[in-house]
Enzyme design. Structure first.
Site, PDB file in Angstrom:
ATOM      1  N   TYR A 136       8.105  85.930  37.085  1.00 18.56           N
ATOM      2  CA  TYR A 136       8.534  84.542  37.298  1.00 18.56           C
ATOM      3  C   TYR A 136       8.468  83.695  36.029  1.00 18.56           C
ATOM      4  CZ  TYR A 136       8.036  85.785  42.222  1.00 18.56           C
ATOM      5  OH  TYR A 136       8.153  86.395  43.444  1.00 18.56           O
TER       6      TYR A 136
ATOM      7  N   HIS B 156      11.915  77.573  38.692  1.00 20.22           N
ATOM      8  CA  HIS B 156      10.834  77.133  39.582  1.00 20.22           C
ATOM      9  C   HIS B 156       9.509  76.973  38.833  1.00 20.22           C
ATOM     10  CE1 HIS B 156      10.660  76.042  43.675  1.00 20.22           C
ATOM     11  NE2 HIS B 156      10.160  77.125  44.214  1.00 20.22           N
TER      12      HIS B 156
ATOM     13  N   TYR C 266       1.058  80.963  44.561  1.00 26.17           N
ATOM     14  CA  TYR C 266       2.497  80.960  44.811  1.00 26.17           C
ATOM     15  C   TYR C 266       2.888  79.572  45.317  1.00 26.17           C
ATOM     16  CZ  TYR C 266       2.672  85.904  43.855  1.00 26.17           C
ATOM     17  OH  TYR C 266       2.579  87.121  43.226  1.00 26.17           O
TER      18      TYR C 266
ATOM     19  N   ASN D  34       4.646  78.076  47.637  1.00 26.92           N
ATOM     20  CA  ASN D  34       4.587  77.561  49.009  1.00 26.92           C
ATOM     21  C   ASN D  34       3.173  77.213  49.472  1.00 26.92           C
ATOM     22  OD1 ASN D  34       7.272  78.113  48.871  1.00 26.92           O
ATOM     23  ND2 ASN D  34       7.324  79.530  50.603  1.00 26.92           N
TER      24      ASN D  34
ATOM     25  N   ASN E 269       9.148  73.001  48.521  1.00 25.05           N
ATOM     26  CA  ASN E 269       8.092  73.617  49.330  1.00 25.05           C
ATOM     27  C   ASN E 269       6.693  73.436  48.764  1.00 25.05           C
ATOM     28  OD1 ASN E 269       9.794  74.534  51.370  1.00 25.05           O
ATOM     29  ND2 ASN E 269      10.270  76.427  50.280  1.00 25.05           N
TER      30      ASN E 269
END
Length: 208
Positions: free
Chosen positions: A35, A40, A85, A87, A133
């Site tokens: 990532y 994000h 993470y 969320n 989120n």
């Protein structure tokens, strides 16, 4: 490294943090090499720029995050990159808030925004999750939307049919690099003003 370089580093070394933590600064993102440098993770990338400026090593594992602390604008700040993470970002943030008894008004969140083009940023004192989120989970677990925030532009999906998750988990275009670097520097300057109680000034100076 030469003796000159060592003395130069010492000359610019920030003072060691003292006193109680007064602010929490959180950059949102996802852990793991897959990532890195994705849209994000622009919150993580902003924190990396902050840490580079203040010669910080944000690697202490605490509150389900990689953390460090620093004196910014005369106030001791806990700096966080949650490892939960995206969320579940609220788990890390609310744990730190509870431990240090920091209210939402002194917990600054940096995260990605698809409504802004790369290189643009927008500062807000509070607000809804806007479909993000990570922010949604922070608001849900804390019971408050009174978080100051810096929204970092990552650009809109190329077309309505494009999968949103694929877009935000994708990488920036090469031509965005220079604009992003300037935006990271602006975000760090905005954080310094916000911690100094000058959020209005930060908004006037940096809001796109």
């Amino acid at each position: 490294m030469s003796v000159f370089d060592i003395f130069k580093q010492l000359e610019h070394k920030e003072p060691a943090p003292t006193g109680a933590v007064e602010y929490i600064i959180v950059g949102l993102g996802n852990p793991g090499t897959e990532y890195e440098n994705t849209r994000h993770n622009i919150g993580f990338m902003t924190i990396d720029t902050l840490c580079e400026k203040y010669s910080l090593n944000c690697k202490k594992i605490k509150f389900k995050s990689l953390t460090c602390d620093a004196m910014i604008s005369g106030k001791r700040c806990l700096i966080m990159k949650p490892s939960t993470y995206m969320n579940k970002s609220g788990e890390a943030v609310t744990e730190a808030m509870s431990f240090y008894k920091i209210p939402p008004e002194r917990t600054i969140i940096v995260f990605d925004d698809i409504s802004l083009e790369p290189g643009k940023m927008r500062i807000r004192r509070k607000g809804s999750d806007g479909g993000h989120n990570g922010i949604k989970n922070i608001i849900y677990l804390s019971g408050s939307d009174m978080f100051p925030r810096i929204k970092m532009g990552v650009g809109a999906k190329p077309n309505p049919e494009y999968n949103l998750a694929d877009w935000v988990l994708g990488h920036f275009k090469k031509e965005d690099g220079e604009k992003l670097e300037k935006c990271f520097d602006n975000a760090v300057s905005a954080l310094e003003l916000m911690v100094d109680g000058k959020t209005d000034q930060a908004m006037n100076k940096f809001n796109s």
